[in-house]
Scaffold this motif. Structure first.
Motif, short mmCIF file in Angstrom:
data_model
loop_
_atom_site.label_atom_id
_atom_site.label_comp_id
_atom_site.label_asym_id
_atom_site.label_seq_id
_atom_site.Cartn_x
_atom_site.Cartn_y
_atom_site.Cartn_z
N LYS A 249 -9.52 -7.14 -13.73
CA LYS A 249 -9.68 -7.54 -15.47
C LYS A 249 -10.80 -6.49 -15.99
O LYS A 249 -11.19 -5.89 -16.89
CB LYS A 249 -10.31 -8.72 -15.55
N GLU A 250 -12.16 -6.22 -14.88
CA GLU A 250 -13.11 -5.69 -15.49
C GLU A 250 -13.11 -4.22 -15.32
O GLU A 250 -13.65 -3.38 -16.00
CB GLU A 250 -14.38 -6.17 -14.50
N LEU A 251 -12.16 -3.67 -14.38
CA LEU A 251 -12.14 -2.18 -13.93
C LEU A 251 -10.99 -1.46 -14.75
O LEU A 251 -11.10 -0.30 -15.19
CB LEU A 251 -12.28 -1.84 -12.53
N GLY A 252 -9.90 -2.27 -14.59
CA GLY A 252 -8.89 -1.55 -15.03
C GLY A 252 -8.29 -0.42 -14.04
O GLY A 252 -7.76 0.82 -14.88
N CYS A 253 -8.66 -0.42 -12.83
CA CYS A 253 -8.12 0.58 -11.94
C CYS A 253 -6.91 0.71 -11.80
O CYS A 253 -6.11 -0.49 -11.16
CB CYS A 253 -9.08 0.48 -10.88
N PRO A 254 -6.30 1.58 -11.84
CA PRO A 254 -4.76 1.71 -11.54
C PRO A 254 -4.23 1.60 -10.16
O PRO A 254 -3.10 1.12 -9.68
CB PRO A 254 -4.33 3.16 -11.78
N VAL B 109 -4.85 -9.49 -4.54
CA VAL B 109 -5.16 -8.26 -4.97
C VAL B 109 -4.78 -7.33 -3.97
O VAL B 109 -5.22 -7.54 -2.56
CB VAL B 109 -6.51 -7.86 -5.43
N SER B 110 -4.36 -6.20 -4.14
CA SER B 110 -4.05 -5.15 -3.08
C SER B 110 -4.40 -3.59 -3.67
O SER B 110 -4.58 -3.77 -4.97
CB SER B 110 -2.62 -5.10 -2.47
N ILE B 111 -4.62 -2.91 -2.86
CA ILE B 111 -5.08 -1.43 -3.14
C ILE B 111 -3.87 -0.39 -2.79
O ILE B 111 -3.54 -0.37 -1.98
CB ILE B 111 -6.29 -1.26 -2.55
N ASP B 112 -3.57 0.24 -3.72
CA ASP B 112 -2.41 1.21 -3.51
C ASP B 112 -3.47 2.46 -3.17
O ASP B 112 -4.10 3.18 -3.96
CB ASP B 112 -1.66 1.79 -4.88
N ASN B 113 -3.27 2.80 -1.73
CA ASN B 113 -3.91 4.04 -1.28
C ASN B 113 -3.67 5.29 -1.78
O ASN B 113 -4.58 6.22 -1.78
CB ASN B 113 -3.79 4.08 0.15
N SER B 114 -2.37 5.53 -2.25
CA SER B 114 -2.23 6.93 -2.93
C SER B 114 -3.07 7.05 -4.39
O SER B 114 -3.03 7.96 -4.77
CB SER B 114 -0.70 6.81 -3.16
#
Length: 68
Positions: free
Chosen positions: A26-31, A40-45
């Motif tokens: 919500k705060e960052l809007g990082c794709p 939450v997970s992180i798309d390493n690409s």
């Protein structure tokens, strides 16, 4: 840091401490930040290792992948 000026660092990682509060999303809007099955997970690409998400997480559930 600007991704044009700095070489990308290793991607951040989500730990088992993630509660799924989605504050980072919500705060960052990082794709690179994704919500999957309530966690939450992180798309390493897509993660360039800027580590902004590390500083936003109130549960310290995101670990830095680099040294920035």
């Amino acid at each position: 840091p600007c991704v044009v000026l700095f070489k990308p660092e290793a991607p951040a990682t989500i730990t088992a401490d993630c509660t799924g509060c989605t504050k980072c999303i919500k705060e960052l809007g990082c794709p690179a930040l994704l919500l999957q099955d309530g966690i939450v997970s992180i798309d390493n690409s897509l993660c360039n290792g800027c580590n902004l998400c590390v500083s936003v997480c109130p549960f310290d559930a995101i670990e830095s992948g680099g040294t920035r």
